[in-house]
Motif scaffolding. Structure first.
Motif, PDB file in Angstrom:
ATOM      1  N   PRO A  24    -130.338 -33.003  72.838  1.00 33.87           N
ATOM      2  CA  PRO A  24    -129.885 -34.164  72.046  1.00 33.87           C
ATOM      3  C   PRO A  24    -130.293 -34.050  70.585  1.00 33.87           C
ATOM      4  CG  PRO A  24    -131.530 -34.785  73.710  1.00 33.87           C
ATOM      5  CD  PRO A  24    -131.109 -33.400  74.020  1.00 33.87           C
ATOM      6  N   GLU A  25    -131.472 -33.463  70.352  1.00 35.97           N
ATOM      7  CA  GLU A  25    -131.928 -33.316  68.959  1.00 35.97           C
ATOM      8  C   GLU A  25    -130.968 -32.423  68.171  1.00 35.97           C
ATOM      9  OE1 GLU A  25    -133.835 -32.735  71.640  1.00 35.97           O
ATOM     10  OE2 GLU A  25    -135.173 -34.475  71.572  1.00 35.97           O
ATOM     11  N   LEU A  26    -130.520 -31.349  68.804  1.00 36.67           N
ATOM     12  CA  LEU A  26    -129.607 -30.438  68.095  1.00 36.67           C
ATOM     13  C   LEU A  26    -128.257 -31.116  67.821  1.00 36.67           C
ATOM     14  CD1 LEU A  26    -129.085 -27.608  66.931  1.00 36.67           C
ATOM     15  CD2 LEU A  26    -128.159 -26.971  69.176  1.00 36.67           C
ATOM     16  N   ILE A  27    -127.719 -31.822  68.823  1.00 33.38           N
ATOM     17  CA  ILE A  27    -126.421 -32.492  68.630  1.00 33.38           C
ATOM     18  C   ILE A  27    -126.514 -33.465  67.446  1.00 33.38           C
ATOM     19  CG2 ILE A  27    -124.794 -34.132  69.652  1.00 33.38           C
ATOM     20  CD1 ILE A  27    -125.430 -32.840  72.395  1.00 33.38           C
ATOM     21  N   VAL A  28    -127.581 -34.226  67.410  1.00 36.98           N
ATOM     22  CA  VAL A  28    -127.748 -35.205  66.318  1.00 36.98           C
ATOM     23  C   VAL A  28    -127.912 -34.487  64.979  1.00 36.98           C
ATOM     24  CG1 VAL A  28    -129.296 -36.971  65.392  1.00 36.98           C
ATOM     25  CG2 VAL A  28    -128.650 -37.013  67.814  1.00 36.98           C
ATOM     26  N   GLU A  29    -128.671 -33.399  64.980  1.00 36.28           N
ATOM     27  CA  GLU A  29    -128.891 -32.667  63.723  1.00 36.28           C
ATOM     28  C   GLU A  29    -127.590 -32.083  63.174  1.00 36.28           C
ATOM     29  OE1 GLU A  29    -132.020 -29.771  63.981  1.00 36.28           O
ATOM     30  OE2 GLU A  29    -131.470 -28.830  62.074  1.00 36.28           O
ATOM     31  N   VAL A  30    -126.777 -31.522  64.068  1.00 36.59           N
ATOM     32  CA  VAL A  30    -125.513 -30.929  63.614  1.00 36.59           C
ATOM     33  C   VAL A  30    -124.579 -32.025  63.091  1.00 36.59           C
ATOM     34  CG1 VAL A  30    -123.468 -29.628  64.304  1.00 36.59           C
ATOM     35  CG2 VAL A  30    -125.704 -28.968  65.194  1.00 36.59           C
ATOM     36  N   LYS A  31    -124.496 -33.134  63.824  1.00 40.61           N
ATOM     37  CA  LYS A  31    -123.623 -34.224  63.368  1.00 40.61           C
ATOM     38  C   LYS A  31    -124.097 -34.762  62.017  1.00 40.61           C
ATOM     39  CE  LYS A  31    -120.431 -37.365  63.370  1.00 40.61           C
ATOM     40  NZ  LYS A  31    -119.009 -37.051  63.230  1.00 40.61           N
ATOM     41  N   GLN A  32    -125.409 -34.860  61.861  1.00 42.41           N
ATOM     42  CA  GLN A  32    -125.954 -35.352  60.589  1.00 42.41           C
ATOM     43  C   GLN A  32    -125.583 -34.400  59.445  1.00 42.41           C
ATOM     44  OE1 GLN A  32    -127.218 -38.241  60.086  1.00 42.41           O
ATOM     45  NE2 GLN A  32    -127.411 -37.803  57.895  1.00 42.41           N
ATOM     46  N   ALA A  33    -125.680 -33.105  59.714  1.00 45.34           N
ATOM     47  CA  ALA A  33    -125.302 -32.135  58.681  1.00 45.34           C
ATOM     48  C   ALA A  33    -123.813 -32.243  58.356  1.00 45.34           C
ATOM     49  CB  ALA A  33    -125.635 -30.713  59.160  1.00 45.34           C
ATOM     50  N   ALA A  34    -122.993 -32.457  59.390  1.00 46.73           N
ATOM     51  CA  ALA A  34    -121.550 -32.624  59.153  1.00 46.73           C
ATOM     52  C   ALA A  34    -121.295 -33.838  58.271  1.00 46.73           C
ATOM     53  CB  ALA A  34    -120.816 -32.755  60.488  1.00 46.73           C
ATOM     54  N   ARG A  35    -121.988 -34.911  58.542  1.00 45.71           N
ATOM     55  CA  ARG A  35    -121.812 -36.126  57.712  1.00 45.71           C
ATOM     56  C   ARG A  35    -122.250 -35.847  56.276  1.00 45.71           C
ATOM     57  NH1 ARG A  35    -123.800 -39.774  62.465  1.00 45.71           N
ATOM     58  NH2 ARG A  35    -121.827 -40.654  63.184  1.00 45.71           N
ATOM     59  N   GLU A  36    -123.388 -35.171  56.137  1.00 48.37           N
ATOM     60  CA  GLU A  36    -123.900 -34.887  54.780  1.00 48.37           C
ATOM     61  C   GLU A  36    -122.902 -34.088  53.963  1.00 48.37           C
ATOM     62  OE1 GLU A  36    -127.670 -32.847  54.720  1.00 48.37           O
ATOM     63  OE2 GLU A  36    -128.565 -34.459  55.935  1.00 48.37           O
ATOM     64  N   HIS A  37    -122.251 -33.141  54.624  1.00 43.18           N
ATOM     65  CA  HIS A  37    -121.343 -32.253  53.902  1.00 43.18           C
ATOM     66  C   HIS A  37    -119.882 -32.709  53.973  1.00 43.18           C
ATOM     67  CE1 HIS A  37    -124.453 -29.295  52.979  1.00 43.18           C
ATOM     68  NE2 HIS A  37    -124.914 -29.489  54.200  1.00 43.18           N
ATOM     69  N   GLY A  38    -119.653 -33.872  54.565  1.00 42.70           N
ATOM     70  CA  GLY A  38    -118.297 -34.404  54.623  1.00 42.70           C
ATOM     71  C   GLY A  38    -117.357 -33.574  55.469  1.00 42.70           C
ATOM     72  N   LEU A  39    -117.882 -33.008  56.573  1.00 45.20           N
ATOM     73  CA  LEU A  39    -117.082 -32.120  57.421  1.00 45.20           C
ATOM     74  C   LEU A  39    -116.824 -32.766  58.785  1.00 45.20           C
ATOM     75  CD1 LEU A  39    -118.977 -28.766  56.719  1.00 45.20           C
ATOM     76  CD2 LEU A  39    -116.822 -29.547  55.691  1.00 45.20           C
ATOM     77  N   PRO A  40    -115.715 -32.389  59.436  1.00 43.84           N
ATOM     78  CA  PRO A  40    -115.492 -32.830  60.816  1.00 43.84           C
ATOM     79  C   PRO A  40    -116.565 -32.249  61.739  1.00 43.84           C
ATOM     80  CG  PRO A  40    -113.478 -31.910  59.868  1.00 43.84           C
ATOM     81  CD  PRO A  40    -114.604 -31.563  58.927  1.00 43.84           C
ATOM     82  N   PHE A  41    -116.667 -32.845  62.933  1.00 47.99           N
ATOM     83  CA  PHE A  41    -117.624 -32.406  63.947  1.00 47.99           C
ATOM     84  C   PHE A  41    -116.843 -32.133  65.225  1.00 47.99           C
ATOM     85  CE2 PHE A  41    -120.400 -33.777  67.558  1.00 47.99           C
ATOM     86  CZ  PHE A  41    -121.429 -32.860  67.406  1.00 47.99           C
ATOM     87  N   VAL A  42    -117.098 -30.971  65.827  1.00 47.42           N
ATOM     88  CA  VAL A  42    -116.368 -30.564  67.036  1.00 47.42           C
ATOM     89  C   VAL A  42    -117.361 -30.330  68.169  1.00 47.42           C
ATOM     90  CG1 VAL A  42    -114.893 -28.764  68.060  1.00 47.42           C
ATOM     91  CG2 VAL A  42    -114.500 -29.499  65.697  1.00 47.42           C
TER      92      VAL A  42
END
Ligand SMILES: [Zn+2]
Length: 443
Positions: free
Chosen positions: A213-231
């Motif tokens: 769960p920590e990794l999923i949240v971290e990746v989504k957070q990075a996607a939000r920071e960089h304005g990118l979609p999340f898959v």
């Protein structure tokens, strides 16, 4: 009069007009408009007009356009593949039997050991196959080498939304850890390719069962920071549902909701095993779904409740998945199979129609990728991404026959030419952007 082979030059500073004439055109717009004796005017890389050929002469730009006589062929929007793994392109047929988890264990020693050069070779095969099959945009997933697919696709002239899916070594021990490497590779690639006009990028996590769960949240957070979609893959099979239920006490969709990663910038691959509550969660979040009917059936994962998801307003695109689980990168096949599967399953011959399948393979797929304003139809203002099909009907075209033939009768064997952004990237068996060749026969 010219032919499609000549439409490979970069857009000039002066407007460059191309008129496609003498064609039966399925526009893919909201009303499924067809122009059975149609023409289309392209200004640089976008459609500027589409309508009856008799009206073309009065359209500004038409008289100065490079005119191409399509000889009565069919024109439709380019197909949009919302889920692929191009890097596995070398491994078609290496494991044809076994459910998702057993299949994944079987292929892991091969796919985890892929070198970047082998991944590139796989992508080259996959992109060639996709373009030849009328696919103009693909969302690709990999583990390493986040920039490889977009590099290959751009060279061939195809659009891509690509990136890498992070994994947690504790849950997916095969191979090297790929996070934050995937983030670094993706950001580097964006820096290199952001202006090529064909590439977009996302950040992704592989699945609820292969990521903490920590990794999923971290990746989504990075996607939000960089304005990118999340898959992310989600709810692909019953084994996954059982695994998540045992570990976290809820369904995979509920789990992703609790982690706060469902929103309109999230694309969920598969969603086969979702119940009514899951569907409400997805709908309320604005997330989109990639439906991969052939892959899901081949892996015995089940049948996604596509009509129910679409009825709740969830954008559902079609995907091929990989050559390991499908094994063809053929969206004509996905369209037909998506319809037949739902009908056979629900014993209802109206539950999903050819129009629904076309929508999912074009505009709805574009919307699912967050690219809906630009691709997926041939309405004025959209990018001129299109497929020319060698199709005829013995009784002549009506709109119904045209839609029916595209979904139920057409296949890659009918793909005569493919354009992306008004440039011909495939014609008569050749890829002009790759080899600079001229087509072997007159158009
Ligand atoms: Zn996948």
């Amino acid at each position: 009069m010219s032919d499609l082979r000549d439409i490979t030059a970069p857009p000039a500073l002066e407007p460059r007009y191309t008129l496609l004439r003498n064609a039966a055109i399925y526009t893919g717009d909201a009303a499924h408009t067809c122009h059975l004796r149609g023409a289309m005017l392209i200004r640089n890389d976008r459609v500027t007009w589409c309508g009856p050929e008799a009206d073309a002469a009065s359209i500004p730009g038409a008289l100065e356009a490079c005119a191409i006589d399509l000889g009565g062929r069919v024109v439709m929007p380019g197909l949009i593949n919302t889920h692929a793994h191009g890097g596995m392109g070398l491994h078609r047929g290496c494991c044809d039997d076994g459910g998702l988890f057993a299949w994944a264990r079987t292929i892991a020693p091969h796919t985890s050991a892929l070198t970047l050069e082998q991944a590139r070779q796989g992508c080259e095969l996959a992109v060639r196959e996709m373009v030849r099959n009328g696919i103009t945009t693909a969302c690709d997933c990999t583990r390493y080498g986040a920039g490889i697919f977009s590099s290959v696709a751009t060279d061939m002239g195809m659009r891509s939304l690509s990136g890498a899916l992070a994994n947690s070594p504790s849950l997916r021990p095969n191979g090297r850890p790929n996070w934050p490497l995937a983030l670094q590779e993706t950001l580097e690639t964006i820096g290199q390719r952001r202006d090529d006009g064909l590439s977009r990028f996302y950040l992704g996590a592989h699945s609820p069962y292969s990521c903490t769960p920590e990794l999923i949240v971290e990746v989504k957070q990075a996607a939000r920071e960089h304005g990118l979609p999340f898959v992310i893959h989600a709810a692909e099979c019953r084994d996954e549902v059982d695994w998540v239920q045992t570990r976290y006490g809820c369904s995979p969709i509920e789990w992703l909701h609790r982690l706060g990663v469902l929103d309109p910038q999230t694309l969920l691959a598969h969603c086969v095993c979702v119940d009514a509550d899951d569907i409400e969660r997805i709908a309320a979040s604005g997330a989109a779904v990639s439906h991969n009917p052939v892959s899901n059936a081949k892996l015995a994962s089940g049948i996604a409740p596509v009509p129910q998801m679409r009825a709740r307003g969830i954008p559902v695109g079609l995907g091929t998945d990989s050559t390991l689980s499908n094994n063809a990168l053929n969206l004509f096949q996905e369209m037909k199979f998506a319809v037949l599967l739902q009908r056979a399953h629900r014993l209802d011959a109206t539950i999903l129609t050819a129009r629904d399948a076309l929508r999912m393979a074009t505009s709805e797929g574009g919307h699912a990728l967050g690219w809906g304003a630009d691709i997926g139809s041939l309405a004025p203002g959209r990018l001129a991404d299109l497929v020319v099909l060698d199709l005829q009907h013995p009784l002549g075209w009506t709109s119904e026959r045209l839609l029916s033939d595209i979904v139920y009768a057409a296949g890659p064997q009918h793909v005569h030419a493919v354009m992306v952004g008004g440039q011909t990237i495939f014609e008569g068996g050749r890829f002009p952007r790759l080899d600079g060749s001229r087509a072997p026969r007159p158009f």
